[in-house]
Motif scaffolding. Structure first.
Motif, PDB file in Angstrom:
ATOM      1  N   SER A 197      33.110  35.233  43.874  1.00  0.00           N
ATOM      2  CA  SER A 197      34.221  35.237  42.911  1.00  0.00           C
ATOM      3  C   SER A 197      34.265  36.553  42.140  1.00  0.00           C
ATOM      4  N   LEU A 198      33.085  37.039  41.709  1.00  0.00           N
ATOM      5  CA  LEU A 198      33.031  38.302  40.972  1.00  0.00           C
ATOM      6  C   LEU A 198      33.470  39.469  41.853  1.00  0.00           C
ATOM      7  N   LEU A 199      33.008  39.462  43.119  1.00  0.00           N
ATOM      8  CA  LEU A 199      33.396  40.531  44.038  1.00  0.00           C
ATOM      9  C   LEU A 199      34.901  40.505  44.284  1.00  0.00           C
ATOM     10  N   CYS A 200      35.464  39.329  44.473  1.00  0.00           N
ATOM     11  CA  CYS A 200      36.918  39.205  44.685  1.00  0.00           C
ATOM     12  C   CYS A 200      37.692  39.697  43.468  1.00  0.00           C
ATOM     13  N   LEU A 201      37.188  39.380  42.275  1.00  0.00           N
ATOM     14  CA  LEU A 201      37.853  39.826  41.051  1.00  0.00           C
ATOM     15  C   LEU A 201      37.827  41.348  40.960  1.00  0.00           C
ATOM     16  N   PHE A 202      36.668  41.942  41.227  1.00  0.00           N
ATOM     17  CA  PHE A 202      36.546  43.399  41.167  1.00  0.00           C
ATOM     18  C   PHE A 202      37.475  44.064  42.177  1.00  0.00           C
ATOM     19  N   LEU A 203      37.471  43.573  43.412  1.00  0.00           N
ATOM     20  CA  LEU A 203      38.296  44.184  44.446  1.00  0.00           C
ATOM     21  C   LEU A 203      39.788  44.009  44.148  1.00  0.00           C
ATOM     22  N   SER A 204      40.149  42.884  43.539  1.00  0.00           N
ATOM     23  CA  SER A 204      41.553  42.667  43.172  1.00  0.00           C
ATOM     24  C   SER A 204      41.997  43.652  42.097  1.00  0.00           C
ATOM     25  N   VAL A 205      41.136  43.862  41.094  1.00  0.00           N
ATOM     26  CA  VAL A 205      41.462  44.812  40.024  1.00  0.00           C
ATOM     27  C   VAL A 205      41.555  46.228  40.581  1.00  0.00           C
ATOM     28  N   MET A 206      40.630  46.584  41.499  1.00  0.00           N
ATOM     29  CA  MET A 206      40.650  47.919  42.084  1.00  0.00           C
ATOM     30  C   MET A 206      41.894  48.132  42.951  1.00  0.00           C
ATOM     31  N   THR A 207      42.347  47.086  43.623  1.00  0.00           N
ATOM     32  CA  THR A 207      43.570  47.201  44.421  1.00  0.00           C
ATOM     33  C   THR A 207      44.763  47.544  43.540  1.00  0.00           C
ATOM     34  N   ALA A 208      44.803  46.929  42.369  1.00  0.00           N
ATOM     35  CA  ALA A 208      45.932  47.135  41.455  1.00  0.00           C
ATOM     36  C   ALA A 208      45.695  48.292  40.490  1.00  0.00           C
ATOM     37  N   ALA A 209      44.527  48.956  40.556  1.00  0.00           N
ATOM     38  CA  ALA A 209      44.167  49.970  39.562  1.00  0.00           C
ATOM     39  C   ALA A 209      45.205  51.083  39.419  1.00  0.00           C
ATOM     40  N   PRO A 210      45.724  51.681  40.528  1.00  0.00           N
ATOM     41  CA  PRO A 210      46.719  52.746  40.350  1.00  0.00           C
ATOM     42  C   PRO A 210      47.961  52.281  39.591  1.00  0.00           C
ATOM     43  N   ILE A 211      48.370  51.045  39.830  1.00  0.00           N
ATOM     44  CA  ILE A 211      49.533  50.503  39.125  1.00  0.00           C
ATOM     45  C   ILE A 211      49.188  50.253  37.664  1.00  0.00           C
ATOM     46  N   ILE A 212      47.994  49.724  37.424  1.00  0.00           N
ATOM     47  CA  ILE A 212      47.553  49.469  36.048  1.00  0.00           C
ATOM     48  C   ILE A 212      47.491  50.767  35.258  1.00  0.00           C
ATOM     49  N   VAL A 213      46.998  51.845  35.894  1.00  0.00           N
ATOM     50  CA  VAL A 213      46.911  53.144  35.218  1.00  0.00           C
ATOM     51  C   VAL A 213      48.297  53.600  34.781  1.00  0.00           C
ATOM     52  N   ARG A 214      49.284  53.496  35.679  1.00  0.00           N
ATOM     53  CA  ARG A 214      50.644  53.928  35.340  1.00  0.00           C
ATOM     54  C   ARG A 214      51.216  53.101  34.189  1.00  0.00           C
ATOM     55  N   LEU A 215      50.970  51.798  34.218  1.00  0.00           N
ATOM     56  CA  LEU A 215      51.486  50.932  33.153  1.00  0.00           C
ATOM     57  C   LEU A 215      50.843  51.272  31.813  1.00  0.00           C
ATOM     58  N   LEU A 216      49.531  51.536  31.825  1.00  0.00           N
ATOM     59  CA  LEU A 216      48.841  51.916  30.591  1.00  0.00           C
ATOM     60  C   LEU A 216      49.329  53.264  30.085  1.00  0.00           C
ATOM     61  N   GLU A 217      49.599  54.193  31.009  1.00  0.00           N
ATOM     62  CA  GLU A 217      50.132  55.502  30.624  1.00  0.00           C
ATOM     63  C   GLU A 217      51.470  55.354  29.915  1.00  0.00           C
ATOM     64  N   ARG A 218      52.345  54.569  30.537  1.00  0.00           N
ATOM     65  CA  ARG A 218      53.704  54.432  29.998  1.00  0.00           C
ATOM     66  C   ARG A 218      53.728  53.711  28.662  1.00  0.00           C
ATOM     67  N   SER A 219      52.734  52.870  28.416  1.00  0.00           N
ATOM     68  CA  SER A 219      52.683  52.166  27.128  1.00  0.00           C
ATOM     69  C   SER A 219      51.831  52.911  26.102  1.00  0.00           C
ATOM     70  N   ALA A 220      51.450  54.170  26.448  1.00  0.00           N
ATOM     71  CA  ALA A 220      50.740  55.078  25.545  1.00  0.00           C
ATOM     72  C   ALA A 220      49.338  54.600  25.188  1.00  0.00           C
ATOM     73  N   HIS A 221      48.715  53.814  26.070  1.00  0.00           N
ATOM     74  CA  HIS A 221      47.315  53.420  25.883  1.00  0.00           C
ATOM     75  C   HIS A 221      46.444  54.425  26.645  1.00  0.00           C
TER      76      HIS A 221
ATOM     77  N   HIS B 284      40.551  46.803  51.111  1.00  0.00           N
ATOM     78  CA  HIS B 284      39.642  46.020  50.274  1.00  0.00           C
ATOM     79  C   HIS B 284      39.162  44.761  51.002  1.00  0.00           C
ATOM     80  N   LEU B 285      40.051  44.136  51.758  1.00  0.00           N
ATOM     81  CA  LEU B 285      39.656  42.956  52.532  1.00  0.00           C
ATOM     82  C   LEU B 285      38.606  43.330  53.564  1.00  0.00           C
TER      83      LEU B 285
END
Length: 398
Positions: free
Chosen positions: A35-59, A16-17
């Protein structure tokens, strides 16, 4: 797991960098856009982890949305970085050539905007193509002649592998895979791991789709690493409800002449902290006069256990799934996917996988359903022949 996450974030974050540096050099970004680009790239970097967390919390709905965005972006970013690195290499090589020869090479004198847009355009086009390639199931057929089956008899085994049922591989994709399985009319259906990946939408319906397939000698499976990532109890429950019998380091007699054996993926030993049972321990008890089919998720043939089976079916690395990632996976698994290999004196077939992990994209690694025809012969012979549509290999097994 902590070490894995740190390694993943370091590598994925670096990609991403690299994208950020390329984009910033191509455009005159103001502070707000940076700032917007950095925010987007930061969220995309963490996206696989976020997906797993949302899965486990049944969202389920937010997890599905994040999975589509995050994993499509992952495929795009991998391609962008791969192409951009090649472009940068050519530019550096051009400058070195220019330095030593004192001659300019205008073809490689690209401005920063072109250096960004060329990989952007190519990776976008490949992603669109790869989305459709991932849905184009290939039927791969191999024929193995063996003296361990009665002459003039045959047995048809169909292999699926790495389906990765979850948020992005659901009912439509499974229907494509199972249509190919039905068309092959198997005597025996096997799954060599990673049938399940994460949260399965409408699992009862998907299990019912598998239950429609009733091979003469049944359905059998082994675990892959993703069954453990998704949660072993949930994965086992789904696999069994789909009609598969799981092989956990054991074997059973399918016919008078065929033995089926299988082992859990090595991930189980890391999670349970229990030492792995050597394959040789249980395989050595098999009657050698029978044909032994061995199911193992990872395409590694243990030289100690190789003398005790005839054919190993594996999957796991999807032939890289997106070229040129297969060049990296080759260092870990130096075998040809989609071809019959001979390793340590035995036969190994490695499926390219039937589904997709992560990005719903494949490039130069189409998904497959594999048909293995075991044919009984009287005397050993060796020949190879090919058809225009499918790989078709005839290999003798003594």
């Amino acid at each position: 797991m902590s070490l894995f996450l740190l390694t993943f974030l370091a590598i994925y974050g670096s990609a991403h960098l690299y994208f950020f540096i390329k984009a910033k050099s191509a455009f005159k970004f103001g502070r707000n856009r940076i700032s917007l680009l950095c925010l987007f790239l930061s969220v995309m970097t963490a996206a696989p982890i976020i997906v797993r967390l949302l899965e486990r919390s049944a969202h389920e709905t937010p997890a599905l949305l994040m999975a589509w965005i995050g994993y499509c972006w992952m495929g795009f970013l991998f391609l962008f970085v791969s192409i951009a690195v090649v472009v940068d290499f050519l530019r550096v090589a051009s400058k070195l050539q220019e330095f030593f020869t004192r001659k300019k090479f205008p073809a490689f004198q690209l401005n920063p905007a072109l250096v960004f847009f060329v990989p952007l355009a190519l990776s976008s086009a490949i992603c669109i193509y790869g989305f459709f390639e991932a849905r184009n199931i290939s039927m791969e057929t191999i024929t193995i002649e063996t003296e361990k089956l009665p002459s003039n008899t045959s047995l048809r085994i169909v292999q699926i592998s790495d389906v990765h049922l979850g948020l992005l591989v659901g009912e439509k994709r499974l229907q494509q895979i199972l249509s190919a399985v039905k068309a092959a009319e198997p005597d025996l259906l096997v799954s060599t791991g990673d049938l399940v990946d994460g949260s399965i939408i409408r699992p009862v319906d998907l299990a019912a789709m598998f239950q429609e397939i009733k091979p003469r000698y049944g359905k059998y499976a082994v675990t892959g690493n993703h069954e453990y990532y998704a949660g072993l109890s949930k994965s086992v429950s789904f696999t069994e409800s789909a009609g598969f019998t799981l092989l956990h380091g054991n074997y059973l007699s399918i016919t008078n002449t065929l033995i089926l054996a299988g082992v859990d993926d090595e991930t189980s030993h890391f999670i349970t902290q229990r030492p792995a049972l050597p394959e040789k321990t249980f395989l050595s008890g098999i009657i050698p006069e029978k044909f032994v089919l061995f199911l193992k998720h990872r395409p590694e043939v243990d030289p100690d256990s190789a003398p005790f089976f005839d054919l190993q079916l594996s999957g796991h690395f999807h032939k890289g799934q997106i070229f040129p990632f297969n060049l990296l996976t080759w260092f870990r698994y130096p075998v040809r996917a989609g071809h019959l290999n001979r390793k340590n004196g035995t036969l190994l077939y490695v499926s390219r996988g039937s589904g997709t992990w992560g990005p719903p994209i494949r490039f130069l690694a189409p998904p497959e359903v594999t048909v293995i025809n075991l044919v009984g012969i009287v005397s050993s012979c060796s020949s190879k022949r090919s058809t225009s549509q499918n790989q078709h290999v005839t290999t003798p097994v003594d």
